[in-house]
Design an enzyme around this catalytic site. Structure first.
Site, PDB file in Angstrom:
ATOM      1  N   GLY A  15       0.721  -1.401  -0.123  1.00 39.78           N
ATOM      2  CA  GLY A  15      -0.014  -0.242   0.256  1.00 39.78           C
ATOM      3  C   GLY A  15       0.737   1.050   0.158  1.00 39.78           C
ATOM      4  N   ARG A  29      19.308  10.653  -4.397  1.00 41.40           N
ATOM      5  CA  ARG A  29      20.289  11.752  -3.647  1.00 41.40           C
ATOM      6  C   ARG A  29      21.490  11.138  -2.825  1.00 41.40           C
ATOM      7  NH1 ARG A  29      16.522  17.182  -4.045  1.00 41.40           N
ATOM      8  NH2 ARG A  29      16.804  17.217  -6.413  1.00 41.40           N
ATOM      9  N   ARG A  76       0.736  -5.053  -5.506  1.00 40.58           N
ATOM     10  CA  ARG A  76       1.533  -6.267  -4.536  1.00 40.58           C
ATOM     11  C   ARG A  76       1.235  -7.840  -5.261  1.00 40.58           C
ATOM     12  NH1 ARG A  76      -0.292  -4.191   0.662  1.00 40.58           N
ATOM     13  NH2 ARG A  76      -2.309  -3.053   0.333  1.00 40.58           N
ATOM     14  N   ASP A 107       5.089  -5.455   5.780  1.00 47.94           N
ATOM     15  CA  ASP A 107       5.689  -6.717   6.119  1.00 47.94           C
ATOM     16  C   ASP A 107       6.124  -7.420   5.531  1.00 47.94           C
ATOM     17  OD1 ASP A 107       3.239  -6.871   6.560  1.00 47.94           O
ATOM     18  OD2 ASP A 107       2.755  -7.869   8.236  1.00 47.94           O
ATOM     19  N   THR A 130       4.317   2.220   5.636  1.00 48.00           N
ATOM     20  CA  THR A 130       2.878   1.709   5.745  1.00 48.00           C
ATOM     21  C   THR A 130       2.066   3.161   6.396  1.00 48.00           C
ATOM     22  OG1 THR A 130       1.438   0.558   6.761  1.00 48.00           O
ATOM     23  CG2 THR A 130       4.109   0.411   7.492  1.00 48.00           C
ATOM     24  N   ILE A 131       1.267   3.025   6.667  1.00 50.86           N
ATOM     25  CA  ILE A 131       0.006   3.984   7.207  1.00 50.86           C
ATOM     26  C   ILE A 131       0.086   3.406   8.190  1.00 50.86           C
ATOM     27  CG2 ILE A 131      -1.031   5.898   5.615  1.00 50.86           C
ATOM     28  CD1 ILE A 131      -3.735   4.138   6.212  1.00 50.86           C
ATOM     29  N   ASP A 132       0.061   2.727   8.732  1.00 53.71           N
ATOM     30  CA  ASP A 132      -0.383   1.643   9.887  1.00 53.71           C
ATOM     31  C   ASP A 132       0.613   1.679  10.855  1.00 53.71           C
ATOM     32  OD1 ASP A 132      -2.614   1.153   8.292  1.00 53.71           O
ATOM     33  OD2 ASP A 132      -1.679  -1.323   7.576  1.00 53.71           O
ATOM     34  N   ASP A 134       2.438  -0.516  11.942  1.00 54.83           N
ATOM     35  CA  ASP A 134       2.613  -1.609  12.739  1.00 54.83           C
ATOM     36  C   ASP A 134       3.795  -2.151  12.407  1.00 54.83           C
ATOM     37  OD1 ASP A 134       2.267  -2.469   9.982  1.00 54.83           O
ATOM     38  OD2 ASP A 134       0.613  -3.750  10.109  1.00 54.83           O
ATOM     39  N   ARG A 159     -17.368  16.300  12.966  1.00 56.50           N
ATOM     40  CA  ARG A 159     -18.029  16.646  14.941  1.00 56.50           C
ATOM     41  C   ARG A 159     -18.929  18.203  14.781  1.00 56.50           C
ATOM     42  NH1 ARG A 159     -17.074  14.997  19.618  1.00 56.50           N
ATOM     43  NH2 ARG A 159     -15.273  14.725  19.535  1.00 56.50           N
ATOM     44  N   ARG A 176      -5.613  -2.237   9.186  1.00 56.51           N
ATOM     45  CA  ARG A 176      -5.132  -3.241   9.320  1.00 56.51           C
ATOM     46  C   ARG A 176      -5.425  -4.105  10.714  1.00 56.51           C
ATOM     47  NH1 ARG A 176      -3.706  -5.834   4.534  1.00 56.51           N
ATOM     48  NH2 ARG A 176      -2.453  -4.037   4.163  1.00 56.51           N
ATOM     49  N   GLY A 190     -10.826  14.017  20.200  1.00 59.58           N
ATOM     50  CA  GLY A 190     -11.924  13.967  21.158  1.00 59.58           C
ATOM     51  C   GLY A 190     -12.935  13.075  21.272  1.00 59.58           C
TER      52      GLY A 190
HETATM   53  O1  F6P Z   1      -1.065  -1.448   4.925  1.00 57.49           O
HETATM   54  C1  F6P Z   1      -2.097  -0.379   5.046  1.00 57.49           C
HETATM   55  C2  F6P Z   1      -3.897  -0.159   4.460  1.00 57.49           C
HETATM   56  O2  F6P Z   1      -4.274   0.880   4.033  1.00 57.49           O
HETATM   57  C3  F6P Z   1      -4.379  -0.792   5.718  1.00 57.49           C
HETATM   58  O3  F6P Z   1      -4.338  -0.290   6.700  1.00 57.49           O
HETATM   59  C4  F6P Z   1      -6.075  -1.246   4.773  1.00 57.49           C
HETATM   60  O4  F6P Z   1      -6.116  -2.839   5.976  1.00 57.49           O
HETATM   61  C5  F6P Z   1      -5.197  -1.330   3.731  1.00 57.49           C
HETATM   62  O5  F6P Z   1      -3.662  -1.297   3.223  1.00 57.49           O
HETATM   63  C6  F6P Z   1      -5.587  -1.422   2.067  1.00 57.49           C
HETATM   64  O6  F6P Z   1      -5.459  -2.472   1.031  1.00 57.49           O
HETATM   65  P1  F6P Z   1      -5.946  -1.819  -0.142  1.00 57.49           P
HETATM   66  O7  F6P Z   1      -5.020  -0.980  -0.358  1.00 57.49           O
HETATM   67  O8  F6P Z   1      -5.152  -2.960  -1.183  1.00 57.49           O
HETATM   68  O9  F6P Z   1      -7.529  -2.231  -0.542  1.00 57.49           O
END
Ligand code: F6P
Length: 328
Positions: A15, A29, A76, A107, A130-132, A134, A159, A176, A190
């Protein structure tokens, strides 16, 4: 003495996350700085197996530090999970004289790189993108900080509607199997309650907490739900549950989705990406291999890819406690 590397390849896989472009720029660079050739590899491991390479110099990466997504594109790959696929990739790298690889991803990306290294003794270095958040071995993955800011902005907007209409909103955020995004944005936005996979709140406590909120005088509420939460109901079923079991709630659901992965990287992610790219290249040049570059105690540190993949990025218990106190 480590074999001296003269050409490095860089790819982004899995992702996309904000900061990947800044990392590509940094790798390119850092190579230029050390008089090493650099090639960009398109579409992650897919492009690696096909030899979809482009020579890059310091000027090829101008104007991208502030751009979301990845100019090298991402994928992927199923084929790279096979021995034949990895053999193809090895052949393409040999043909083009690439002697070291920097992979930016999560991962899954690291698992591919680690197996590739074991099979072909090919030098690899990982950058966690990754934004997660993890990944073990770094306090922050690339894109996590930007995603937090993006989500908090969205919650602030939701809100406005929640309070104008006295509504209860369930807001689903990505992550995830982990709740790092949910926990942080829940506190910053909040939220009255935060549902994360690491802590099974249970439906009874959720209902109790919503009732308590109302009794304490709150007329609107926001509940953040991590996509991997294990309360046993998805976000739409949660809405139905409240509709059926609690009087007087006007409930709405908002699933934020992929907007959380996009946008210009934050200052933090740009700096982090720049540091990680330099560290990745210089580590390869020093003969290090099969590691991930991470941020620990504000220092760039190397963690074996195996540990980065198998280790758990633990939820911050202090944040959990703070979130409980804040929702009283
Ligand atoms: O690993 C990043 C992420 O955005 C997760 O937060 C999410 O579960 C997954 O990828 C979504 O994957 P895709 O873009 O393949 O739907």
């Amino acid at each position: 003495m480590p074999k001296s590397i003269k050409k490095i390849g860089v790819l982004t896989s899995g992702g996309d996350s904000p900061g990947m472009n800044a990392a590509i720029r940094s790798v390119v660079r850092a190579c230029a700085y050390h008089n090493i050739e650099c090639v960009g590899i398109y579409r992650g491991y897919e492009g690696l197996m096909e030899g979809d390479f482009k020579s890059m110099n310091a000027r090829s990466v101008r104007g991208i530090i502030n751009k979301g997504g990845t100019i090298l594109k991402s994928a992927r790959s199923k084929e790279f999970r096979t021995k034949e696929g990895r053999q193809k990739a090895f052949d393409k790298l040999n043909e083009s004289g690439v002697e070291g690889l920097v992979v930016v991803g999560g991962d899954g990306t690291f698992t591919g790189a680690m197996i590739f290294n074991q099979e072909f003794d090919f030098p690899v270095m990982g950058i966690p993108g990754t934004i997660d958040n993890d990944i073990f071995g770094t306090s922050h993955t690339l894109g996590f900080d930007t995603a937090l800011n993006t989500v908090v902005e969205a919650i602030d907007k939701i809100r406005d509607t929640a309070s104008s209409h006295n509504r209860l909103f369930f807001v689903e955020v990505m992550g995830r199997d982990v709740g790092h995004i949910a926990l942080n944005v829940g506190i910053a936005g909040g939220a009255e309650e935060i549902l994360i996979p690491e802590e099974d709140l249970g439906l009874d406590r959720l209902v109790e907490s919503l009732n308590r909120s109302r009794q304490s005088g709150k007329s609107s509420s926001i509940v953040i739900v991590a996509e991997g939460d294990k309360i046993g109901k998805n976000i739409f079923e949660l809405k139905d549950y409240v509709d059926e079991n609690m009087e007087g709630y006007d409930v709405r659901v908002s699933v934020l989705g992929h907007m959380q992965r996009g946008g210009a990287p934050s200052c933090f992610d740009r700096v982090l990406a720049s540091r990680m790219g330099v560290k990745a290249v210089e580590s390869l040049l020093e003969g290090q291999t099969n590691y991930m570059v991470g941020l620990l105690n504000n220092k760039m540190e190397l963690t074996p890819l195996d540990n980065a993949i198998k280790g758990k990025s633990k939820i911050n218990l202090e944040l959990l406690r703070v979130s409980d106190i804040m929702s009283t």
